[in-house]
Motif scaffolding. Structure first.
Motif, PDB file in Angstrom:
ATOM      1  N   LEU A  13       0.904  -1.392  -0.032  1.00 37.42           N
ATOM      2  CA  LEU A  13      -0.028   0.081   0.024  1.00 37.42           C
ATOM      3  C   LEU A  13       0.665   1.273  -0.121  1.00 37.42           C
ATOM      4  CD1 LEU A  13      -2.696  -0.969   2.583  1.00 37.42           C
ATOM      5  CD2 LEU A  13      -2.887  -1.148   0.154  1.00 37.42           C
ATOM      6  N   SER A  14       1.987   1.221   0.480  1.00 35.26           N
ATOM      7  CA  SER A  14       2.875   2.526   0.545  1.00 35.26           C
ATOM      8  C   SER A  14       4.369   2.246   0.181  1.00 35.26           C
ATOM      9  CB  SER A  14       2.575   2.991   1.770  1.00 35.26           C
ATOM     10  OG  SER A  14       3.387   3.964   2.002  1.00 35.26           O
ATOM     11  N   PRO A  15       5.103   3.123  -0.550  1.00 38.34           N
ATOM     12  CA  PRO A  15       6.499   2.802  -0.824  1.00 38.34           C
ATOM     13  C   PRO A  15       7.128   3.389   0.441  1.00 38.34           C
ATOM     14  CG  PRO A  15       5.516   4.853  -2.051  1.00 38.34           C
ATOM     15  CD  PRO A  15       4.395   4.185  -1.605  1.00 38.34           C
ATOM     16  N   LYS A  16       6.468   4.234   1.486  1.00 36.65           N
ATOM     17  CA  LYS A  16       7.442   4.277   2.646  1.00 36.65           C
ATOM     18  C   LYS A  16       7.553   3.303   3.468  1.00 36.65           C
ATOM     19  CE  LYS A  16       5.260   9.047   2.757  1.00 36.65           C
ATOM     20  NZ  LYS A  16       4.339  10.123   3.603  1.00 36.65           N
ATOM     21  N   ASP A  17       6.729   2.207   3.082  1.00 31.92           N
ATOM     22  CA  ASP A  17       6.806   0.852   3.891  1.00 31.92           C
ATOM     23  C   ASP A  17       7.619  -0.197   3.286  1.00 31.92           C
ATOM     24  OD1 ASP A  17       5.032   1.728   5.969  1.00 31.92           O
ATOM     25  OD2 ASP A  17       3.430   1.143   5.148  1.00 31.92           O
ATOM     26  N   GLY A  18       8.333   0.246   2.297  1.00 32.28           N
ATOM     27  CA  GLY A  18       9.222  -0.456   1.304  1.00 32.28           C
ATOM     28  C   GLY A  18       8.850  -1.321   0.447  1.00 32.28           C
ATOM     29  N   ASN A  99       6.656   8.195  -8.576  1.00 31.64           N
ATOM     30  CA  ASN A  99       7.572   9.107  -8.041  1.00 31.64           C
ATOM     31  C   ASN A  99       8.501   8.335  -7.098  1.00 31.64           C
ATOM     32  OD1 ASN A  99       6.922  11.386  -9.530  1.00 31.64           O
ATOM     33  ND2 ASN A  99       5.369  12.288  -7.978  1.00 31.64           N
ATOM     34  N   ALA A 100       8.212   7.299  -6.562  1.00 35.26           N
ATOM     35  CA  ALA A 100       9.353   6.760  -5.604  1.00 35.26           C
ATOM     36  C   ALA A 100      10.142   6.094  -6.244  1.00 35.26           C
ATOM     37  CB  ALA A 100       8.550   5.844  -4.798  1.00 35.26           C
ATOM     38  N   GLU A 101       9.574   5.414  -7.771  1.00 36.91           N
ATOM     39  CA  GLU A 101      10.619   4.833  -8.468  1.00 36.91           C
ATOM     40  C   GLU A 101      11.499   5.723  -9.349  1.00 36.91           C
ATOM     41  OE1 GLU A 101      11.163   1.494  -8.466  1.00 36.91           O
ATOM     42  OE2 GLU A 101       9.506   0.800  -7.405  1.00 36.91           O
ATOM     43  N   LEU A 102      10.863   6.600  -9.386  1.00 39.46           N
ATOM     44  CA  LEU A 102      11.686   7.791 -10.252  1.00 39.46           C
ATOM     45  C   LEU A 102      12.803   8.584  -9.325  1.00 39.46           C
ATOM     46  CD1 LEU A 102       8.729   9.558 -12.248  1.00 39.46           C
ATOM     47  CD2 LEU A 102      10.622   8.305 -13.020  1.00 39.46           C
ATOM     48  N   GLU A 103      12.352   8.399  -8.049  1.00 40.92           N
ATOM     49  CA  GLU A 103      13.568   9.040  -7.086  1.00 40.92           C
ATOM     50  C   GLU A 103      14.753   8.057  -7.009  1.00 40.92           C
ATOM     51  OE1 GLU A 103      13.436  11.261  -2.734  1.00 40.92           O
ATOM     52  OE2 GLU A 103      11.818   9.945  -3.217  1.00 40.92           O
ATOM     53  N   LEU A 104      14.295   6.951  -7.026  1.00 43.88           N
ATOM     54  CA  LEU A 104      15.390   5.943  -6.968  1.00 43.88           C
ATOM     55  C   LEU A 104      16.276   5.656  -8.056  1.00 43.88           C
ATOM     56  CD1 LEU A 104      13.301   2.662  -5.403  1.00 43.88           C
ATOM     57  CD2 LEU A 104      14.954   4.255  -4.146  1.00 43.88           C
TER      58      LEU A 104
END
Length: 237
Positions: A13-18, A99-104
């Motif tokens: 559910l959340s990229p903040k949780d990995g 956006n989490a993937e783009l940031e990585l």
């Protein structure tokens, strides 16, 4: 106008949780009509797949193990979406993962002003109703019988049809006027239908011939007590 309707599948559910992005499907619209162009990819999340997530989309860690990393496909994805508006259902969820993937990858993030959220559109248009993709497909008579599990490309294709209905339906293409943009960027006076030249044509003859009238009279005379005799008005002498 070019728009991209898309959907994602993830490990949670959340990229903040990995959690990571594992699938993305995109459908191209031009003037709210599907062009047939699409983009679809699975990604190796480099982690396990929670059983709860696999139950939703059916993508196992074993299936994804030989798929490319998002970083290896990012250029192809960004080339497909270009600078077009991006439409998704519950859009902030999908954009959060992208956006989490783009940031990585060290790539610029997608700006919020490109986002169109069909969930917000549905809540505004149908307050108090169910707003899931399944519910909206049912409301608009969109066939989803082949949707057994969630799939990014299939869901994007369904959402494209829902989006067209939420924004006016197919009749939006039946405009009886055109608009031009001036050099100053303002919209010029529309060309109205009443100003269009009208070409008159000679009317076609449509009166019955003498022979046709005679055949009709012969047919009427053979009727036994026709209904209109009972309904004929009574004239006072």
């Amino acid at each position: 106008m070019r728009e991209i309707v898309f959907d994602t599948e993830t490990t949670g559910l959340s990229p903040k949780d990995g959690h990571r992005l594992v699938e993305i499907g995109c459908v191209e619209l031009v003037n709210r009509v599907e062009t047939g162009n699409s983009y679809h990819a699975w990604f190796n999340p480099e982690r396990d797949m929670p059983i709860e997530a696999e139950a939703v989309h059916g993508l196992s860690a074993a299936f994804l193990s030989d798929k490319p990393l998002f970083s290896h496909s990012v250029d192809e994805f960004l080339a497909f979406i270009g600078d077009s508006p991006l439409i998704a259902h519950n859009a902030m969820f999908d954009f959060g993962f992208i956006n989490a993937e783009l940031e990585l990858c060290g790539r610029p993030l997608i700006l919020v002003d490109r986002i169109v959220d069909t969930l917000a559109l549905a809540r505004g248009r149908h307050p108090g109703a169910k707003h899931t993709l399944d519910a909206l497909c049912t409301r608009y008579g969109i066939d989803r019988s082949h949707r057994i599990k969630h799939g990014a490309l299939l869901d994007a294709q369904l959402l494209a049809q829902v989006y067209v209905e939420l924004t006016g339906g197919r009749q939006i293409g039946l405009m009886l006027r055109t608009e031009e943009t001036t050099a100053a960027g303002t919209v010029a006076e529309p060309i109205r239908l009443r100003n269009a030249p009208v070409t008159m044509r000679v009317p076609r003859p449509h009166a019955a011939s003498a022979e046709e009238l005679a055949r009709h009279a012969a047919f009427i005379s053979g009727l036994n007590d026709p209904l209109w005799h009972a309904l004929a008005p009574v004239v006072d002498p």
